[in-house]
Design a protein around this motif. Structure first.
Motif, short mmCIF file in Angstrom:
data_model
loop_
_atom_site.label_atom_id
_atom_site.label_comp_id
_atom_site.label_asym_id
_atom_site.label_seq_id
_atom_site.Cartn_x
_atom_site.Cartn_y
_atom_site.Cartn_z
N LEU A 173 0.83 -1.21 0.00
CA LEU A 173 0.00 0.00 0.00
C LEU A 173 0.87 1.26 0.00
CD1 LEU A 173 -3.21 0.72 1.95
CD2 LEU A 173 -1.29 2.26 2.28
N ARG A 174 1.90 1.28 0.84
CA ARG A 174 2.76 2.45 0.92
C ARG A 174 3.53 2.65 -0.38
NH1 ARG A 174 5.66 2.26 6.82
NH2 ARG A 174 5.63 4.52 6.62
N ALA A 175 3.80 1.56 -1.09
CA ALA A 175 4.52 1.66 -2.36
C ALA A 175 3.69 2.32 -3.44
CB ALA A 175 4.96 0.27 -2.81
N LEU A 176 2.36 2.12 -3.38
CA LEU A 176 1.49 2.54 -4.49
C LEU A 176 0.65 3.78 -4.21
CD1 LEU A 176 0.13 -0.98 -5.56
CD2 LEU A 176 1.87 0.37 -6.73
N LYS A 177 0.40 4.10 -2.96
CA LYS A 177 -0.64 5.08 -2.65
C LYS A 177 -0.35 6.47 -3.20
CE LYS A 177 0.97 6.58 1.93
NZ LYS A 177 0.62 6.67 3.37
N ASN A 178 0.91 6.86 -3.27
CA ASN A 178 1.22 8.21 -3.76
C ASN A 178 1.14 8.33 -5.28
OD1 ASN A 178 1.69 9.53 -1.26
ND2 ASN A 178 3.69 8.54 -1.11
N MET A 179 0.86 7.22 -5.96
CA MET A 179 0.71 7.25 -7.41
C MET A 179 -0.74 7.46 -7.85
SD MET A 179 3.72 7.07 -8.59
CE MET A 179 4.40 7.84 -7.11
N ILE A 180 -1.68 7.51 -6.90
CA ILE A 180 -3.07 7.79 -7.24
C ILE A 180 -3.17 9.26 -7.66
CG2 ILE A 180 -5.42 7.94 -6.32
CD1 ILE A 180 -4.50 5.12 -6.71
N PRO A 181 -3.91 9.57 -8.74
CA PRO A 181 -4.00 10.95 -9.21
C PRO A 181 -4.55 11.88 -8.13
CG PRO A 181 -4.95 9.44 -10.82
CD PRO A 181 -4.69 8.64 -9.59
N ASP A 182 -4.11 13.12 -8.15
CA ASP A 182 -4.65 14.12 -7.24
C ASP A 182 -6.12 14.37 -7.55
OD1 ASP A 182 -2.10 14.41 -6.17
OD2 ASP A 182 -1.56 15.99 -7.59
N GLU A 183 -6.90 14.64 -6.52
CA GLU A 183 -8.34 14.91 -6.65
C GLU A 183 -9.07 13.76 -7.34
OE1 GLU A 183 -9.51 17.48 -5.12
OE2 GLU A 183 -7.52 18.24 -4.65
N PHE A 184 -8.58 12.54 -7.15
CA PHE A 184 -9.24 11.38 -7.75
C PHE A 184 -10.55 11.12 -7.00
CE2 PHE A 184 -9.44 6.66 -8.51
CZ PHE A 184 -9.57 6.74 -9.88
N PRO A 185 -11.69 11.04 -7.71
CA PRO A 185 -12.98 10.98 -7.00
C PRO A 185 -13.31 9.62 -6.41
CG PRO A 185 -13.35 10.90 -9.37
CD PRO A 185 -11.88 11.13 -9.17
N TYR A 186 -12.64 8.57 -6.86
CA TYR A 186 -13.01 7.22 -6.45
C TYR A 186 -12.28 6.78 -5.18
CZ TYR A 186 -15.18 6.44 -11.03
OH TYR A 186 -15.98 6.51 -12.14
#
Length: 766
Positions: A416-429
């Protein structure tokens, strides 16, 4: 009053940490209270006096718990009592366990329990960064054997500067956050997350942490010396040195020969080693059938054979440069992948590397699917979830799962820590990733990272950058400076090696790491080489992933709920919700959508989700109708909500009613509103005014009708002449034109003299 012994550790920024012993929990073998600001941890250790029979490992248990009373809060739920540990508590316990476990003597096997409790919680001090120090200090003041004190600190980087044991505020601004556990001489454990930092930055952070830890270890040694601590004597192993030497002499060469066969299949390799061992044991039994201690010696043979097997594998790697499966030290196992494997999921992937295989699915949800966090020190919501499952069949075990284990929680958190910062900013989902390990032979958490990246790209999530992960190993030679850094380690290499070092990252930097070191005296030069070799391996794995899917899908799959967010004025939130939620519930039911409203930055954010764009557009139209402001001069089609004698109240917009006075209903005189309209009737009206004080809306219907020819507007009743004289004065004509006289004919005079005409037009009776 009990006189406690207190030691203080001064931090560089003026803050301090105190270690107190001798006041609380004195029946434990060792207990301390560690305090920083208003945050206090009570740590205790109790170890059995004797080891159980046939135990050849260190049975230590580490437990970390946070008391809600520490923060002046009630636990949630019906029972209002702390229950099983949360995921966060388990993760802290694992951090402490991984640093402590290697430092108990190899031959000490007494059951040992280390308990750490948060008994007071400060506003800005994080307790997890004190837990390792508290546990080690409790052991240091006890008679439980321990090789050397350790400590753990958190180091973050804010604006290029490293900070030890930061506050919550400082942590929120950091681009690097790692926990480091170490003794005075050696790094034992590292875990944390980063925002694509370089290998050099990470290595420098470890060095900064180690310098601080050395001070903590010195204070613990001083505390133990001041208390006159003497460690207990013990004898937990009965060895047969002659038998140990015989096992090594007769089986080493055969073990080495099996190792050099380069058997790639794990089961076949295990089978070959076990067959060699079991055949020798049967031979030994036949030779010593009359020995009364035969069963005990068989157990000793298994333990000694394990050591022989381990040594044969290590020598093959160090001397021949060849690994168990035939790879060279820097080689990665064969990789293949696939996406869109699960048609019902919003995104899916298979990632297979050697004999490790991960099947991952992605689910995207609405704000209603957020995970609510109600911990002692942290409250809030999580929008990105990752769950890692390790079923027994993945390693060929005939078992069924019995809940989520600590290992699964730890591996899932790393991914989770490896991937979480790759989610787009202001992602609605809200995003949930679920990985099931279907085969395992090393590096399953890193397979989760790779598979998770591919599944998110398959789902259409426009991730910032793809992330890959690799597990590195280390084999060292105690008798020399020889060592070998291994890329993409097998399960055997993890078990038999001296280091398990997991690194994840993008092409531009590291995003997460987890390292456990099992050997003393590991130099920073070795760590640096491991990091550089890990980078090469990550890039190779990333290239293989890109061969399967090189960029996110253009659009989401048809079964993904669509989400749109609109802004409304803050003061209109109540109108959209309605009394008791009636309005928003009705909109959701009519449009088959899910609507969530939150207030932020003095605005209302309305998130609408539904199966497709049509229901979302319908819901948006209804919400915009509610939040739109009526404009004077605009024409509306309204519905009569109620009728009274002087007019009708008409709803021109959802929740907005105006008065249509009888005088504005028609050009012709309307004697009674009840006779003119009825409740539920629809009509077009024009907004002709808004009362400045009350905000009431004034409507007119007649202005939308053609004005009759010859019609003369009557002045308002209050302006119809002077009450002191002829209050009706002047000639009046009705809308049909012509002079009108009263029904008695002729001119009329009032009592005061002078000619007067009737104020209202009357019909003649002729």
């Amino acid at each position: 009053m009990v006189n406690a012994t207190v030691k203080t550790i001064e931090l560089a920024d003026g803050r301090s940490i105190t270690i107190e012993t001798g006041k609380l929990a004195k029946q434990a073998d060792g207990s301390v209270v560690v305090r920083m600001g208003d945050t206090m941890l009570l740590a205790t250790v109790v170890s059995a006096k004797e080891a159980k029979e046939d135990v050849d490992f260190m049975p230590v248990s580490v437990d970390y718990r946070e008391k809600f009373s520490a923060a002046g809060r009630f636990p949630g739920g019906f029972m209002k009592r702390e229950a099983r540990p949360s995921d966060d508590e388990i993760l802290v316990a694992r951090l402490v366990d991984r640093a402590l476990r290697p430092l108990f003597p190899d031959d000490y096997h007494a059951e040992t329990a280390v308990m750490i409790s948060l008994i007071s919680s400060g506003i800005d001090e994080m307790p997890d960064q004190l837990a390792g120090l508290a546990a080690s200090a409790a052991i240091a003041v006890s008679d439980v054997p321990f090789t050397t004190p350790i400590s753990e600190v958190r180091v973050v980087r804010v604006n290029g500067e490293f900070i030890i044991n930061p506050t919550y505020t400082q942590l929120a601004e950091a681009d690097l956050d790692i926990m480091v556990g170490a003794s005075h001489d050696n790094i034992m454990m590292v875990e944390g997350e980063m925002k694509e930092v370089t290998e050099d930055v990470m290595l420098e952070a470890i060095k900064v942490a180690h310098e601080e830890i050395k001070k903590h270890c010195k204070v613990q040694e001083e505390l133990a010396a001041e208390l006159g601590v003497v460690k207990r004597e013990y004898s937990h192993e009965n060895n047969d040195e002659e038998l140990r030497e015989r096992v090594k002499t007769e089986l080493y060469e055969q073990c080495f020969a099996i190792a050099t066969q380069q058997i790639t299949n794990k089961s076949e390799r295990y089978g070959a080693f076990e067959t060699l061992r079991d055949e020798w044991i049967e031979k030994f039994k036949a030779e010593n059938a009359e020995d009364e201690e035969l069963d005990k010696k068989v157990n000793l043979i298994k333990r000694y054979y394990h050591d022989v097997e381990k040594e044969a594998m290590r020598r093959m790697i160090l001397d021949e440069g060849i690994r168990l499966d035939g790879r060279k030290t820097h080689e990665i196992r064969p990789i293949w992948g696939e996406v869109d494997y699960l048609p019902g999921a919003h995104g899916s992937s298979i990632f297979t590397r050697g004999e490790t295989q991960a099947l991952t699915s992605v689910t995207m949800g609405t704000k209603m699917d957020e995970k609510i966090i109600d911990g002692v020190t942290v409250q809030g919501k999580e929008r990105f979830l990752l769950h890692y499952n390790f079923p027994p069949f993945s390693v060929g075990e005939p078992k069924t799962p019995r809940g989520v284990g600590r290992r699964e929680i730890g591996h899932g958190n790393l991914a989770l820590r490896a991937l979480k910062n790759m989610i787009p900013d202001e992602f609605p989902y809200v995003v949930r990733i679920v990985t099931d390990i279907l085969e395992s032979n090393g590096s399953s958490s890193m397979a989760t990272v790779c598979s998770g990246t591919m599944a998110m790209m398959d789902s259409g999530i426009k991730i910032k950058k793809p992330v890959s992960g690799i597990a590195m190993g280390l084999i060292t030679d105690k008798g020399s400076d020889k060592f070998a850094v291994l890329s993409d380690i097998l399960g055997d290499e993890d078990h038999l090696g001296d280091m398990d070092f997991k690194v994840t990252g993008t092409a531009d930097g590291i995003t997460a790491t987890q390292m456990d070191i099992k050997v003393d005296g590991l130099s920073y030069e070795v760590l640096s080489q491991a990091l550089q070799q890990a980078k090469e391996g990550r890039m190779h794995i990333l290239g293989k992933m890109m061969e399967t899917i090189s960029e996110p899908r253009e659009d989401y799959k048809p079964n993904v709920p669509r989400i749109e967010t609109i802004q409304i004025p803050k003061d209109m939130i109540g109108a959209v919700i309605g009394p008791g939620g009636k309005v928003i519930q009705a909109i959701q039911e009519e449009t088959q959508t899910v609507i969530v409203i939150e207030e932020k930055d003095d605005l209302g954010y309305v998130q609408i989700s539904g199966a497709g764009l049509e229901p979302i557009e319908a819901a948006k139209a209804k919400i915009k109708a509610i939040t739109a402001l009526p404009e004077v001069g605009e024409v509306y089609k309204g519905k009569v909500k109620s009728v009274v004698s002087f007019g009708a109240f008409i709803e021109i917009m959802p929740g907005k009613e105006g008065l249509l006075h009888v005088s504005e209903m028609d050009w012709a005189r309307v004697e009674s509103a009840e006779g003119f309209t009825k409740e539920g009737e629809e009509m077009e009206v024009k907004l002709i005014g808004v009362d400045e004080k009350t905000g009431k809306l004034k409507l007119s219907r007649k202005v939308l009708l053609p004005k009759p020819e010859g019609y003369v507007e009557r002045p308002p009743r209050e302006n119809r002449g002077d009450r002191g004289g002829d209050r009706r004065g002047g000639d009046r004509r009705d809308f049909r034109g012509g002079d009108r006289r009263d029904n008695r004919g002729g001119d009329r005079r009032d009592s005061r003299g002078g000619e007067s005409r009737d104020f209202r037009p009357r019909r003649d009776n002729d």
